[in-house]
Design a protein around this motif. Sequence first.
Motif, PDB file in Angstrom:
ATOM      1  N   GLU A 209      44.524  28.519  -8.646  1.00 46.90           N
ATOM      2  CA  GLU A 209      45.743  29.202  -8.216  1.00 46.90           C
ATOM      3  C   GLU A 209      45.555  29.850  -6.847  1.00 46.90           C
ATOM      4  O   GLU A 209      46.488  29.914  -6.047  1.00 46.90           O
ATOM      5  N   ALA A 213      48.710  26.028  -3.443  1.00 48.24           N
ATOM      6  CA  ALA A 213      50.101  26.350  -3.760  1.00 48.24           C
ATOM      7  C   ALA A 213      50.714  25.253  -4.632  1.00 48.24           C
ATOM      8  O   ALA A 213      51.550  25.527  -5.507  1.00 48.24           O
ATOM      9  N   GLU A 214      50.288  24.012  -4.407  1.00 49.65           N
ATOM     10  CA  GLU A 214      50.784  22.893  -5.210  1.00 49.65           C
ATOM     11  C   GLU A 214      50.395  23.066  -6.668  1.00 49.65           C
ATOM     12  O   GLU A 214      51.202  22.838  -7.573  1.00 49.65           O
ATOM     13  N   ARG A 216      49.757  25.923  -8.175  1.00 51.35           N
ATOM     14  CA  ARG A 216      50.527  27.054  -8.715  1.00 51.35           C
ATOM     15  C   ARG A 216      51.926  26.601  -9.140  1.00 51.35           C
ATOM     16  O   ARG A 216      52.427  27.007 -10.202  1.00 51.35           O
ATOM     17  N   GLU A 217      52.547  25.743  -8.322  1.00 51.11           N
ATOM     18  CA  GLU A 217      53.883  25.262  -8.647  1.00 51.11           C
ATOM     19  C   GLU A 217      53.864  24.389  -9.905  1.00 51.11           C
ATOM     20  O   GLU A 217      54.723  24.535 -10.782  1.00 51.11           O
ATOM     21  N   ALA A 220      53.243  26.448 -13.131  1.00 56.32           N
ATOM     22  CA  ALA A 220      54.403  27.232 -13.553  1.00 56.32           C
ATOM     23  C   ALA A 220      55.397  26.411 -14.373  1.00 56.32           C
ATOM     24  O   ALA A 220      56.262  26.969 -15.050  1.00 56.32           O
ATOM     25  N   ARG A 221      55.278  25.079 -14.351  1.00 57.89           N
ATOM     26  CA  ARG A 221      56.192  24.237 -15.128  1.00 57.89           C
ATOM     27  C   ARG A 221      55.866  24.235 -16.629  1.00 57.89           C
ATOM     28  O   ARG A 221      56.692  23.819 -17.440  1.00 57.89           O
TER      29      ARG A 221
END
Length: 289
Positions: A209, A213-214, A216-217, A220-221
């Motif tokens: 994390e 950033a990829e 983290r995105e 989050a899904r």
Amino acid sequence: MTMVAPPSDVRRRELAEFLRSRRERITPDQVGLVRGRRRRTPGLRREEVAQLSAVGVTWYTWLEQAREIQVSAQVLDALARALLLDRSERAHLFALAGSVDPAPNTPCPSVTPELRVMLDQLGPIPACVQNSRYDILAYNTTYGRLLCDLDRLPPEDRNCLWLAFTDPDWRACTVDMPEARRLMAARFRASMAEHLAEPAWKALLARLEGASAEFREMWARHEVVAQGGKTKYIRNPLVGLLHLRHTDLWLGPAAGPRLVAYVPLDEETRSRLERLRTLSPTGAGLPQG
């Protein structure tokens, strides 16, 4: 007046000394690691034990320093396997930690010399041993050159998930990398459900994390996907496009370590893998370490 150390302090020191003694008696060859030319530490390094048992390096160092930290039965089981403890030594480990062994008669498989030979003899098929956290515990020559030069990496970075999100060479070799990363993140989340409280899993998650950033995105899904084989294309910088079938051979329970192999799906791929295995590790296209 003589001061007597609390029993808990004595127990932690005994545990620390026992772990250190077991670590120092094991050679890298016994667990499928490369010895290297600059090794001064007798036996294994702390970071190597951490890698083999899928715990954080800092956390394992604290354990050998007799710090006051909590140790779960799952982590003790992983340490017993990594340190090749026999049944008596395993029982002693759990006793020093003040923990009940959930499976006292369980054998402690690891990357044995026989498994190391099997990996080598699978060549030119790329193959490695991974745990459920995507740590690469051992690999043959072809796998070590398939997606990047694994030999140049420190043990703590030999993790497929970490490399897929952070290593430019690894990312460049994988065709349809966005989909591959999505599936890896989803499989990691599915596997982590059984390891939520374990330091090594939390440390890897925090590291990912913090670095991507990829990731983290995607994390989050809350997507989850079960483990399974698949067909994939890999574009190797030395030999070109490879068409492969990813296959898992479980070495224990489905949540444990597995042998991962990439079987060629056509003769051209097989021929290119043969060539990849025979190339110099410092050949053109491989990063220099």
